[in-house]
Design an enzyme around this catalytic site. Structure first.
Site, PDB file in Angstrom:
ATOM      1  N   LYS A   1       0.806  -1.216   0.000  1.00 40.05           N
ATOM      2  CA  LYS A   1       0.000   0.000   0.000  1.00 40.05           C
ATOM      3  C   LYS A   1       0.844   1.274   0.000  1.00 40.05           C
ATOM      4  O   LYS A   1       0.289   2.381   0.008  1.00 40.05           O
ATOM      5  CB  LYS A   1      -0.932   0.006   1.219  1.00 40.05           C
ATOM      6  CG  LYS A   1      -1.938  -1.133   1.227  1.00 40.05           C
ATOM      7  CD  LYS A   1      -2.819  -1.078   2.468  1.00 40.05           C
ATOM      8  CE  LYS A   1      -3.833  -2.212   2.479  1.00 40.05           C
ATOM      9  NZ  LYS A   1      -4.677  -2.196   3.699  1.00 40.05           N
TER      10      LYS A   1
ATOM     11  N   TYR B   1      -0.712   9.714  24.606  1.00 44.89           N
ATOM     12  CA  TYR B   1       0.336  10.089  23.657  1.00 44.89           C
ATOM     13  C   TYR B   1       1.460  10.828  24.373  1.00 44.89           C
ATOM     14  O   TYR B   1       2.640  10.508  24.199  1.00 44.89           O
ATOM     15  CB  TYR B   1      -0.237  10.959  22.540  1.00 44.89           C
ATOM     16  CG  TYR B   1       0.803  11.421  21.542  1.00 44.89           C
ATOM     17  CD1 TYR B   1       1.333  10.528  20.618  1.00 44.89           C
ATOM     18  CD2 TYR B   1       1.263  12.735  21.534  1.00 44.89           C
ATOM     19  CE1 TYR B   1       2.296  10.940  19.699  1.00 44.89           C
ATOM     20  CE2 TYR B   1       2.217  13.153  20.630  1.00 44.89           C
ATOM     21  CZ  TYR B   1       2.736  12.254  19.711  1.00 44.89           C
ATOM     22  OH  TYR B   1       3.698  12.660  18.818  1.00 44.89           O
TER      23      TYR B   1
ATOM     24  N   LYS C   1       5.400   9.407  24.890  1.00 44.26           N
ATOM     25  CA  LYS C   1       6.588  10.095  24.389  1.00 44.26           C
ATOM     26  C   LYS C   1       7.529  10.484  25.522  1.00 44.26           C
ATOM     27  O   LYS C   1       8.756  10.465  25.364  1.00 44.26           O
ATOM     28  CB  LYS C   1       6.182  11.324  23.578  1.00 44.26           C
ATOM     29  CG  LYS C   1       5.545  10.985  22.232  1.00 44.26           C
ATOM     30  CD  LYS C   1       6.494  10.226  21.315  1.00 44.26           C
ATOM     31  CE  LYS C   1       5.941  10.071  19.902  1.00 44.26           C
ATOM     32  NZ  LYS C   1       6.872   9.373  18.990  1.00 44.26           N
TER      33      LYS C   1
ATOM     34  N   THR D   1       0.921  16.697   8.741  1.00 40.04           N
ATOM     35  CA  THR D   1       0.732  15.371   8.173  1.00 40.04           C
ATOM     36  C   THR D   1      -0.730  14.980   8.358  1.00 40.04           C
ATOM     37  O   THR D   1      -1.508  15.699   8.994  1.00 40.04           O
ATOM     38  CB  THR D   1       1.617  14.344   8.905  1.00 40.04           C
ATOM     39  OG1 THR D   1       1.252  14.348  10.294  1.00 40.04           O
ATOM     40  CG2 THR D   1       3.091  14.702   8.773  1.00 40.04           C
TER      41      THR D   1
END
Length: 253
Positions: free
Chosen positions: A41, A158, A162, A193
């Site tokens: 993909k 998240y 990190k 993004t």
């Protein structure tokens, strides 16, 4: 210039793709091992590989034990027995909950992919990195993981994942220093993004008052990836253990 061999996770899109593109275009003598969860993909990555001829695409789902275990066989297939630079880029970001509301599976998924998986991949790559003298490891972290520059918005798992990754960077910088390694964390900035744009929408829904701030610091994937790649190439021994912004300035842990 003499070429380097790079191992880049999550190379099929976003920042990882731009880092891959930069190193591929920089020198035909470079060799890039570009990983993707499903190479079939990864159309844009395959197109770049066909055009430049110095990119080898291998399958890797960093959160899958069997996939990580297959790294040796995949590297053997493409004739790679030494790696100069490991760029741990693959990650997820989908934890737009308060700490009290965040479900257990979201915590675990983010820790698995963002904190633990990059280290488990390094455990497989360490012997390959030892075969070269460059010995650079760059973990793509996030400013969200900084404890001293906290952003007051609900991003729970998240941010913690990190921050946990950053701890491992510091520890590895001490553990691997005797072997001549240079280990750093890098925040790629606020990047437009697909994942970043999705995150922007979620964050601004909870904290609309920071919209102007977020928009003013947002950069393109190409800006981020190019600057991150240059930063990694220019790392010096005295940078070991540091946390950098994509623009080369030091970032607080």
């Amino acid at each position: 210039m003499s070429g380097h061999t790079y191992f880049i996770t999550g190379a099929n899109r976003g920042i990882g793709f731009e880092i891959t593109k930069y190193y591929s275009n920089l020198s035909k003598d470079n060799k890039i091992v570009a990983t993707a969860r499903d190479p079939s993909k990864a159309a844009e990555l395959k197109e770049l590989a066909a055009k430049n001829g110095n990119i080898e695409i291998i399958p890797l789902a960093i959160d899958n034990d069997e996939s990580v275990a297959a790294i040796d066989s995949e590297l053997t297939k493409i004739g790679v027995d030494g790696i100069d630079i490991y760029v741990a880029n693959a990650a997820i970001s989908d934890s737009y909950y308060t700490v009290l509301d965040c479900p257990k599976d979201v915590w675990l998924n983010h820790y698995t992919v963002n904190s633990l998986a990059p280290i488990l991949v390094l455990q497989k790559l360490h012997k390959y990195l030892l075969k070269k003298q460059t010995r650079k490891i760059a973990f793509i972290s996030s400013g969200i993981g900084s404890l001293t520059r906290f952003l007051p918005t609900p991003i729970s798992a998240y941010g913690q994942s990190k921050a946990a990754l950053n701890f491992s960077v510091i520890e590895l910088s001490h553990e691997l220093k005797p072997e001549g390694f240079n280990v750093v964390a890098i925040t790629p900035g606020v990047v437009a993004t697909g994942m970043g744009t999705y995150g922007r929408e979620k964050i601004l829904k909870a904290s609309p008052e920071i919209a102007d701030i977020i928009d003013s610091i947002t950069i393109t994937p190409e800006q981020s990836g190019t600057n991150v790649a240059k930063l990694i190439d220019n790392l010096k021994s005295e940078d070991n253990g540091k946390f950098f912004s994509y623009d080369g300035t030091e970032y607080p842990y």
